[in-house]
Design an enzyme around this catalytic site. Structure first.
Site, PDB file in Angstrom:
ATOM      1  N   TRP A  23       0.826  -1.218   0.000  1.00  0.00           N
ATOM      2  CA  TRP A  23       0.000   0.000   0.000  1.00  0.00           C
ATOM      3  C   TRP A  23       0.848   1.251   0.000  1.00  0.00           C
ATOM      4  O   TRP A  23       0.502   2.245  -0.641  1.00  0.00           O
ATOM      5  CB  TRP A  23      -0.983  -0.018   1.160  1.00  0.00           C
ATOM      6  CG  TRP A  23      -2.054  -1.048   0.982  1.00  0.00           C
ATOM      7  CD1 TRP A  23      -2.261  -2.156   1.747  1.00  0.00           C
ATOM      8  CD2 TRP A  23      -3.049  -1.098  -0.065  1.00  0.00           C
ATOM      9  NE1 TRP A  23      -3.320  -2.881   1.245  1.00  0.00           N
ATOM     10  CE2 TRP A  23      -3.822  -2.260   0.145  1.00  0.00           C
ATOM     11  CE3 TRP A  23      -3.348  -0.272  -1.142  1.00  0.00           C
ATOM     12  CZ2 TRP A  23      -4.884  -2.609  -0.690  1.00  0.00           C
ATOM     13  CZ3 TRP A  23      -4.405  -0.626  -1.973  1.00  0.00           C
ATOM     14  CH2 TRP A  23      -5.153  -1.774  -1.748  1.00  0.00           C
ATOM     15  N   ASP A  83      -1.516   6.346   6.710  1.00  0.00           N
ATOM     16  CA  ASP A  83      -2.586   5.436   6.304  1.00  0.00           C
ATOM     17  C   ASP A  83      -2.737   4.388   7.413  1.00  0.00           C
ATOM     18  O   ASP A  83      -1.856   3.553   7.607  1.00  0.00           O
ATOM     19  CB  ASP A  83      -2.199   4.786   4.962  1.00  0.00           C
ATOM     20  CG  ASP A  83      -3.222   3.752   4.488  1.00  0.00           C
ATOM     21  OD1 ASP A  83      -4.150   3.430   5.243  1.00  0.00           O
ATOM     22  OD2 ASP A  83      -3.061   3.271   3.350  1.00  0.00           O
ATOM     23  N   LYS A  86     -12.035  -2.542   7.355  1.00  0.00           N
ATOM     24  CA  LYS A  86     -11.181  -3.474   8.082  1.00  0.00           C
ATOM     25  C   LYS A  86     -11.613  -3.580   9.547  1.00  0.00           C
ATOM     26  O   LYS A  86     -11.896  -4.653  10.028  1.00  0.00           O
ATOM     27  CB  LYS A  86      -9.720  -3.052   7.990  1.00  0.00           C
ATOM     28  CG  LYS A  86      -9.023  -3.431   6.673  1.00  0.00           C
ATOM     29  CD  LYS A  86      -9.371  -2.561   5.505  1.00  0.00           C
ATOM     30  CE  LYS A  86      -8.934  -3.097   4.170  1.00  0.00           C
ATOM     31  NZ  LYS A  86      -7.773  -2.468   3.570  1.00  0.00           N
TER      32      LYS A  86
HETATM   33  C1  LIG Z   1      -7.423  -1.783   2.306  1.00  0.00           C
HETATM   34  C2  LIG Z   1      -6.329  -0.792   2.306  1.00  0.00           C
HETATM   35  C3  LIG Z   1      -6.261   0.244   1.363  1.00  0.00           C
HETATM   36  C4  LIG Z   1      -7.249   0.376   0.223  1.00  0.00           C
HETATM   37  O1  LIG Z   1      -8.494   0.763   0.648  1.00  0.00           O
HETATM   38  P1  LIG Z   1      -9.707   1.025  -0.360  1.00  0.00           P
HETATM   39  O2  LIG Z   1     -10.802   1.452   0.552  1.00  0.00           O
HETATM   40  O3  LIG Z   1      -9.989  -0.251  -1.091  1.00  0.00           O
HETATM   41  O4  LIG Z   1      -9.287   2.119  -1.288  1.00  0.00           O
HETATM   42  C5  LIG Z   1      -5.230   1.161   1.487  1.00  0.00           C
HETATM   43  N1  LIG Z   1      -4.314   1.065   2.460  1.00  0.00           N
HETATM   44  C6  LIG Z   1      -4.334   0.063   3.361  1.00  0.00           C
HETATM   45  C7  LIG Z   1      -3.290   0.008   4.424  1.00  0.00           C
HETATM   46  C8  LIG Z   1      -5.337  -0.895   3.311  1.00  0.00           C
HETATM   47  O5  LIG Z   1      -5.359  -1.891   4.213  1.00  0.00           O
END
Ligand SMILES: *Cc1c(COP(=O)(O)O)cnc(C)c1O
Length: 364
Positions: free
Chosen positions: A102, A173, A197
């Site tokens: 990511w 993030d 999540k």
């Molecule tokens: C799941 C995830 C994403 C992507 O999220 P979306 O909502 O599908 O855009 C980005 N960064 C991390 C760390 C993730 O776990």
């Protein structure tokens, strides 16, 4: 009806209590004769729901008053673009720490708008460790901010400490670990996390931004929907928000509070992951490649020694027969992965370990 143990990385398992509440209130919210799905987002009723959601979220994370909370659309992927669009503020580069998939994708997206100063990139060692911040390349004076991913969902690596950003706004993030442990919000300029999540259903993305950063000058062409200031000025209701995902996220926040808040989530997530790692480390059949100090408490990738794809396929098939779902690893790294977020009870981890022992006996 029997609920399965769902080890999916996201959309992931939600607390049964929250789903039950949603079910009980589905047709008729608090005797108003309609569903939350049918309410105007500008009305008093939805207003009271929103007020509680934000209050609980702020309380759980102890968010100081000089931070604004936004509920946005577009998932974390939109943030990969919105962060540089809104925070470059005249600078032509930004610092990115790349410790997994990511982080790599966020830097790739940002490279459309600025130069990327890769202060660390662990791709060459297959993203299985996090080097100490003093060993990183320096942040440059003209970098607008430092971006990192606190928990790399695919690779199963997680920061044990918040890295220093040397006076630059720290942008993080936390898509896969927000609300899984206490966070010192004061160290951050901006935190974002998609909901699917730990926080609720897909469709809403939580953002915590320090108020001074709302004054940054967005890139000229930034659409209104991609401007933080626009959303902040309109209390996240610049346009029609995904009202139902907001509401269900609110039920999840209530559940986390009832369980004892983030201290308790931290304790449980440690206990669950410690047990699973201890089992994997004690086995000659399974393997986790991540250095111990960088292991994620919520995403546990593992392989079967030898990496036989037929054996992995058999593992996935047989585990599903035991109602242990979605243990296949991300297509990017292969292998297997157990995501054990807040809503996964210890009983799920115990059932997984029992299955893994049994599978080894039959195939080892
Ligand atoms: C799941 C995830 C994403 C992507 O999220 P979306 O909502 O599908 O855009 C980005 N960064 C991390 C760390 C993730 O776990």
């Amino acid at each position: 009806m029997e609920r399965v143990f769902n080890f999916s990385a996201g959309p992931a398992m939600l607390p049964t209590d929250a789903l039950q509440r949603a079910k009980d209130e589905l047709l008729d919210w608090h005797d108003c004769g309609m569903s939350v799905m049918e309410m105007t987002h500008r009305g008093k009723r939805f207003g009271s729901i929103v007020e509680k959601i934000e209050r609980d979220f702020r309380e759980l994370l102890a968010i100081p008053d000089n931070y604004t909370v936004l509920f946005l659309h577009g998932g974390s992927r939109s943030q990969f673009a919105m962060v540089p669009m809104n925070l470059l503020n005249g600078a032509s580069s930004a610092a990115y720490a790349i410790t997994g998939l990511w982080g790599d994708l966020s830097a790739q997206e940002a490279s459309r708008y600025c130069n990327i100063n890769e202060v660390v990139n662990t791709k060459d060692s297959r993203c299985t460790s996090i080097p100490d911040a003093p060993d990183w390349q320096p942040i440059h004076d003209n970098d607008a901010y430092l971006h990192y991913v606190d928990n790399e969902t695919v690779n199963g690596v997680e920061f044990a400490n918040v890295p220093a950003s040397h006076g630059k706004p720290l942008v993080c993030d936390m898509s896969s670990n927000l609300l899984t442990r206490p966070v010192d919000i004061n160290k951050f300029g901006l935190i974002y996390a998609c909901a699917q999540k730990n926080l609720g259903p897909a469709g809403v993305t939580m953002l915590i931004i320090r108020n001074d950063l709302l004054q940054c000058k967005a890139l000229e062409f930034t659409p209104s929907m991609f401007r933080y200031k626009e959303h902040a000025d309109k209390q996240s209701m610049y346009n029609t928000p995904p009202t139902y995902p907001w509401y269900v996220s609110g039920l999840v926040f209530e559940w986390v509070k009832e369980q004892g808040g983030l201290q308790e989530m931290d304790k449980r997530n440690r206990a669950k992951s410690d047990k699973l790692y201890a089992f994997i480390d004690g086995s000659d059949f399974y393997d986790n490649p991540v250095r111990v100090s960088a292991r994620s408490r919520v995403n546990v990738p593992f392989t079967i020694k030898g990496g036989d794809p037929d054996l992995e396929a058999a593992f996935v098939k047989e585990s599903e027969e035991q109602h242990l779902m979605n243990l296949k690893g991300h297509r990017f790294v292969g292998g297997l992965r157990a995501s054990i977020y807040n809503a996964m009870p210890m009983a799920g981890v115990d059932a997984l370990i029992d299955f893994m022992m049994d599978f080894e006996k039959r195939h080892g």
